[in-house]
Enzyme design. Structure first.
Site, PDB file in Angstrom:
ATOM      1  N   ASP A 218     -20.982 -36.807  33.653  1.00 38.60           N
ATOM      2  CA  ASP A 218     -22.225 -37.564  33.758  1.00 38.60           C
ATOM      3  C   ASP A 218     -21.805 -38.953  34.227  1.00 38.60           C
ATOM      4  OD1 ASP A 218     -24.429 -39.170  33.519  1.00 38.60           O
ATOM      5  OD2 ASP A 218     -25.116 -38.294  31.636  1.00 38.60           O
ATOM      6  N   LYS A 261     -29.216 -46.544  37.274  1.00 35.77           N
ATOM      7  CA  LYS A 261     -28.327 -47.456  36.539  1.00 35.77           C
ATOM      8  C   LYS A 261     -27.337 -48.087  37.515  1.00 35.77           C
ATOM      9  CE  LYS A 261     -29.962 -44.735  33.088  1.00 35.77           C
ATOM     10  NZ  LYS A 261     -30.907 -43.649  33.336  1.00 35.77           N
ATOM     11  N   ARG A 385     -32.132 -45.841  18.821  1.00 33.77           N
ATOM     12  CA  ARG A 385     -31.142 -44.822  19.163  1.00 33.77           C
ATOM     13  C   ARG A 385     -30.540 -44.364  17.846  1.00 33.77           C
ATOM     14  NH1 ARG A 385     -31.634 -43.282  24.740  1.00 33.77           N
ATOM     15  NH2 ARG A 385     -33.246 -42.351  23.477  1.00 33.77           N
TER      16      ARG A 385
HETATM   17  N1  F0G Z   1     -27.429 -39.531  31.526  1.00 29.23           N
HETATM   18  C1  F0G Z   1     -27.324 -40.726  30.938  1.00 29.23           C
HETATM   19  C2  F0G Z   1     -26.009 -41.152  30.363  1.00 29.23           C
HETATM   20  C3  F0G Z   1     -28.448 -41.558  30.839  1.00 29.23           C
HETATM   21  O1  F0G Z   1     -28.327 -42.735  30.236  1.00 29.23           O
HETATM   22  C4  F0G Z   1     -29.676 -41.127  31.394  1.00 29.23           C
HETATM   23  C5  F0G Z   1     -30.881 -41.946  31.280  1.00 29.23           C
HETATM   24  C6  F0G Z   1     -29.734 -39.869  31.999  1.00 29.23           C
HETATM   25  C7  F0G Z   1     -28.588 -39.110  32.059  1.00 29.23           C
HETATM   26  C8  F0G Z   1     -31.018 -39.329  32.566  1.00 29.23           C
HETATM   27  O2  F0G Z   1     -31.354 -39.978  33.719  1.00 29.23           O
HETATM   28  O3  F0G Z   1     -33.487 -41.190  33.171  1.00 29.23           O
HETATM   29  O4  F0G Z   1     -32.710 -40.895  35.538  1.00 29.23           O
HETATM   30  O5  F0G Z   1     -33.572 -38.973  34.243  1.00 29.23           O
HETATM   31  N2  F0G Z   1     -30.959 -42.915  30.518  1.00 29.23           N
HETATM   32  C9  F0G Z   1     -32.090 -43.807  30.369  1.00 29.23           C
HETATM   33  C10 F0G Z   1     -31.760 -44.800  29.308  1.00 29.23           C
HETATM   34  C11 F0G Z   1     -33.386 -43.115  30.129  1.00 29.23           C
HETATM   35  O6  F0G Z   1     -32.633 -45.631  29.015  1.00 29.23           O
HETATM   36  O7  F0G Z   1     -30.648 -44.795  28.775  1.00 29.23           O
HETATM   37  P1  F0G Z   1     -32.878 -40.273  34.181  1.00 29.23           P
END
Ligand code: F0G
Length: 460
Positions: A218, A261, A385
């Site tokens: 990821d 991100k 969280r």
């Molecule tokens: N993997 C990680 C590590 C993430 O932090 C997120 C999303 C996703 C996958 C999913 O991606 O939102 O584009 O569908 N994190 C956001 C957060 C929601 O606020 O940490 P996404």
């Protein structure tokens, strides 16, 4: 003022600004009650400093905005796709690149293509959407992160690492053929943005491949992870972020990315792999859920912004200023004795609600309440969280009781100045001094999937 070390500054200046609005405490108390004490359900207009997430909340550069004008909106074979493909191949190193509308779109496709119902998926802690898609595809997630990750005040430099012993035991217990793959999140969002070392990633890759198990990265915040490797791991101080990032990816077989991100955009995702068989499966499924493989739910202009964002993101000075701003905020709190997760992570500062509200039991949702109270006192929005995010065990029906019960104060990229963090820290320190007046919450509405986004609460 004398400096004991050379200060740092952002490698950009500000060209466009967006006014912020302040509100009264009374207004905010009504707003959070109206939102069922869930900061996700607030109207953004009622928020002063928005630290809900670093996802899609980044400021784009003039370079990104200008590339958007030349986006090619062809339904198939868009020029903007080929540019994105070229840039991703260069910086991540995978052979096949496919855009998706956001990270979870990539997770959906990958989970469906790689998991047979009944299989296990190993991983370092969990991420909410990632685990949800693994479960929907019929998999069972097994956490194999090192124990230090669950200790909010351990200073171990790579708290995101996989525990190789736990992982190996899982392989022997379940049989390699029953493990669909291992997901490595780097850094680990739910652990407080804690990184994975290159040495660990190499060992995970070696162990997995020896057993014929695929490694899925990821890579959502991989560039932050590369920065921590450069700063903390022996042998990497003189390597560029670009080199470190590529080496890290090279130990995996496939990756999912939320481009919202690291890539400095407001929307977008990626799924990438090296294996043509997997790519063929992804390609046949993407048209069902996202769109043609050359746009995956995005506009051509979005793909241009992603490509440009990635080129900016891997610059050493850009990533250094990003992580150092988070560190600046974290240090203000840490030095004032506020319980936060240490070492300070890459994308945000995490308040330890178990220690902050040490008088509230976990089933009264201390982190949920702390996020709500912080909003009421300051207009600063963070997110829970902890137990709410962790959801329920689908076998027993009970809550998962995660060790970490945190409030995440996430730092959007290139959006706020240090002065905003001074203000946020001021209110948090004030609240800490009055913390024992807080009461807990009871949950009054619980959605079936990813409950933290939309659950509602009342004060006890
Ligand atoms: N993997 C990680 C590590 C993430 O932090 C997120 C999303 C996703 C996958 C999913 O991606 O939102 O584009 O569908 N994190 C956001 C957060 C929601 O606020 O940490 P996404």
């Amino acid at each position: 003022m004398a400096f004991d070390k050379k200060p740092w500054a952002e490698p950009y200046r500000i060209k466009v600004v967006e006014p912020l609005k302040t509100t009264t405490r009374e207004h905010r108390l009504a707003a959070i009650r109206n939102a069922g004490w869930n900061t996700f359900l607030l109207h953004a207009d009622d928020v002063y400093i928005d630290l809900l997430t670093d996802s899609g909340t980044n400021a784009m550069s003039d370079g990104q905005w200008s590339r958007m004008m030349v986006g090619d909106e062809a339904y198939a074979g868009s020029r903007s796709f080929y540019r994105l493909e070229e840039v991703c191949r260069k910086y991540y190193g995978y052979r096949y690149i496919m855009p998706t509308h956001q990270g979870r779109g990539a997770e959906n496709l990958l989970s469906k293509c790689m998991i047979r119902p009944g299989q296990y998926v190993a991983g370092n802690m969990y991420f909410t959407t990632t685990r949800q898609h693994q479960e929907l595809a019929g998999g069972t997630f097994v956490d194999v992160i090192i124990d230090e990750a669950n200790n909010s005040f351990s200073d171990y430099p790579f708290k995101g690492n996989i525990d190789l012993g736990k992982y190996e035991r899982l392989i022997h217990e379940k049989g390699a053929e029953n493990i669909a793959y291992i997901t490595v999140g780097a850094p680990v969002n739910m652990a407080g943005g804690q990184p994975v070392s290159m040495e660990n990633m190499r060992a995970v890759s070696e162990l997995s491949h020896r057993h014929g198990i695929k490694v899925v990265l990821d890579a959502t915040r991989n560039i932050e992870n590369a920065y921590f490797i450069q700063q903390r791991e022996a042998g990497y101080a003189d390597k560029s972020i670009e080199e470190i990032n590529r080496e890290f990816c090279s130990y995996s077989d496939a990756a999912t990315v939320s481009a919202k991100k690291d890539l400095y955009v407001n929307i977008g995702g990626l799924v990438m792999c090296n294996d043509s068989e997997l790519y063929d499966k992804l390609r046949s499924l993407v048209v069902v859920y996202e769109g043609m493989p050359t746009y995956g739910g995005l506009a051509g202009r979005d793909m241009e912004a992603m490509a440009e964002g990635l080129i900016e993101a891997v610059q050493d000075d850009m990533i250094a200023s990003r992580v150092r701003q988070v560190e600046y905020f974290g240090n203000l709190l840490h030095e004032a004795g506020i319980p936060i997760v240490t070492p300070i992570g890459g994308h945000g500062v995490f308040l330890d609600a178990k220690r902050f509200y040490d008088h509230l039991p976990q089933n009264e949702f201390p982190a949920q309440k702390l996020a709500g109270d912080l909003y009421v006192e300051s207009g600063v929005r963070g997110m829970e969280r902890g137990i709410v995010s962790a959801g329920r065990n689908k076998q027993t029906g009970d809550h998962y009781y995660p060790e970490l019960e945190l409030v995440r104060l996430t730092v959007p990229r290139r959006v706020y100045t240090q002065a905003h963090f001074d203000v946020a820290a001021y209110y948090i320190i004030e609240m800490y001094n009055n913390r024992h007046n807080a009461h807990g919450l009871r949950m009054v509405y619980e959605p079936e999937f990813l409950r933290f986004f939309q659950a509602r609460f009342e004060e006890i």
